[in-house]
Design a protein around this motif. Sequence first.
Motif, PDB file in Angstrom:
ATOM      1  N   TYR A 187      21.526  60.177  28.240  1.00 13.08           N
ATOM      2  CA  TYR A 187      21.384  58.818  27.742  1.00 13.08           C
ATOM      3  C   TYR A 187      19.900  58.452  27.732  1.00 13.08           C
ATOM      4  CZ  TYR A 187      26.370  57.784  28.537  1.00 13.08           C
ATOM      5  OH  TYR A 187      27.743  57.763  28.495  1.00 13.08           O
TER       6      TYR A 187
ATOM      7  N   GLN B  46      17.528  54.819  27.986  1.00 14.41           N
ATOM      8  CA  GLN B  46      17.592  53.397  28.268  1.00 14.41           C
ATOM      9  C   GLN B  46      16.372  52.710  27.703  1.00 14.41           C
ATOM     10  OE1 GLN B  46      17.235  52.090  32.372  1.00 14.41           O
ATOM     11  NE2 GLN B  46      18.151  50.125  31.926  1.00 14.41           N
TER      12      GLN B  46
ATOM     13  N   GLY C 270      16.863  45.873  25.695  1.00 16.66           N
ATOM     14  CA  GLY C 270      17.678  45.285  24.649  1.00 16.66           C
ATOM     15  C   GLY C 270      18.787  46.181  24.127  1.00 16.66           C
ATOM     16  N   HIS C 271      18.854  47.421  24.618  1.00 18.77           N
ATOM     17  CA  HIS C 271      19.874  48.351  24.119  1.00 18.77           C
ATOM     18  C   HIS C 271      20.793  48.906  25.209  1.00 18.77           C
ATOM     19  CE1 HIS C 271      18.457  48.681  19.962  1.00 18.77           C
ATOM     20  NE2 HIS C 271      17.246  48.617  20.449  1.00 18.77           N
ATOM     21  N   GLY C 272      20.529  48.623  26.429  1.00 16.44           N
ATOM     22  CA  GLY C 272      21.340  49.237  27.471  1.00 16.44           C
ATOM     23  C   GLY C 272      21.090  50.734  27.492  1.00 16.44           C
ATOM     24  N   LEU C 273      22.137  51.501  27.756  1.00 15.61           N
ATOM     25  CA  LEU C 273      22.032  52.954  27.725  1.00 15.61           C
ATOM     26  C   LEU C 273      22.735  53.462  26.475  1.00 15.61           C
ATOM     27  CD1 LEU C 273      21.584  52.391  30.866  1.00 15.61           C
ATOM     28  CD2 LEU C 273      22.475  54.692  31.192  1.00 15.61           C
TER      29      LEU C 273
ATOM     30  N   GLY D  13      25.840  62.206  20.209  1.00 14.76           N
ATOM     31  CA  GLY D  13      26.209  60.864  20.622  1.00 14.76           C
ATOM     32  C   GLY D  13      25.772  59.857  19.573  1.00 14.76           C
ATOM     33  N   GLU D  14      25.338  58.685  20.040  1.00 11.40           N
ATOM     34  CA  GLU D  14      24.949  57.609  19.124  1.00 11.40           C
ATOM     35  C   GLU D  14      23.594  57.833  18.467  1.00 11.40           C
ATOM     36  OE1 GLU D  14      25.916  54.784  22.724  1.00 11.40           O
ATOM     37  OE2 GLU D  14      25.496  53.570  20.932  1.00 11.40           O
TER      38      GLU D  14
ATOM     39  N   PHE E  19      18.309  59.437  31.121  1.00 10.21           N
ATOM     40  CA  PHE E  19      19.215  59.685  32.234  1.00 10.21           C
ATOM     41  C   PHE E  19      20.201  60.782  31.866  1.00 10.21           C
ATOM     42  CE2 PHE E  19      18.101  56.455  35.218  1.00 10.21           C
ATOM     43  CZ  PHE E  19      17.601  55.412  34.470  1.00 10.21           C
TER      44      PHE E  19
ATOM     45  N   PHE F 145      25.020  59.757  37.759  1.00  4.27           N
ATOM     46  CA  PHE F 145      23.740  59.804  37.076  1.00  4.27           C
ATOM     47  C   PHE F 145      22.648  60.410  37.940  1.00  4.27           C
ATOM     48  CE2 PHE F 145      24.081  57.487  33.087  1.00  4.27           C
ATOM     49  CZ  PHE F 145      25.298  56.838  33.219  1.00  4.27           C
TER      50      PHE F 145
END
Lengths: 113, 112
Positions: A35, A37, A40-43, A58-59, A90, A104
């Motif tokens: 991930y 981080q 404004g976007h989180g993870l 993933g995204e 992460f 994590f």
Amino acid sequence: DAGITQSPRYKITETGRQVTLMCHQTWSHSYMFWYRQDLGHGLRLIYYSAAADITDKGEVPDGYVVSRSKTENFPLTLESATRSQTSVYFCASRSSPELGELFFGEGSRLTVL
Amino acid sequence: DQQVKQNSPSLSVQEGRISILNCDYTNSMFDYFLWYKKYPAEGPTFLISISSIKDKNEDGRFTVFLNKSAKHLSLHIVPSQPGDSAVYFCVPRRMETDKLIFGTGTRLQVFP
């Protein structure tokens, strides 16, 4: 000490350079994740792996490459780093998909100049 | 396409009082909801979860409530302690993809 470890913890590099972030877990978990981080976007999920030699996007996978030749390792490579890849990364793992709890690492802070 | 919204970026609560962290989601296919807690310079750690078939789950000082019709969940911390000061992420699971979707987080500060 058992757990999930990331290296390096801090890295400064220049635009265009290749960077590899390492992730190692000692639980023999099947699933591993990367991930990033950002404010404004989180993870956001970059890549994940369900087992050795199985990876999936993933995204936000663009600009990243992963491999999983061994169950315990899941390196993330930025082939040609860009400033937009400045972030905290992460790594996480879990043993099975049913409950979804992730473990994590402490994170790798990457700065691309 | 924000599927998970934590509309309060920060929350400040006095020690001993209740902290309520809210989360709204849009995807009705979410079947499991987790809360993660994150301290500075550390990775997130799992806090509590709830299945979509339940409306409440309690674990010590932490209780999560789920309102499926409103697509809303909340995390209650009672009583709040200074050690609870952290960023809290609401994390639904997408059943069809088995992926976890992290919200943007709420920074909780508990002051004496």
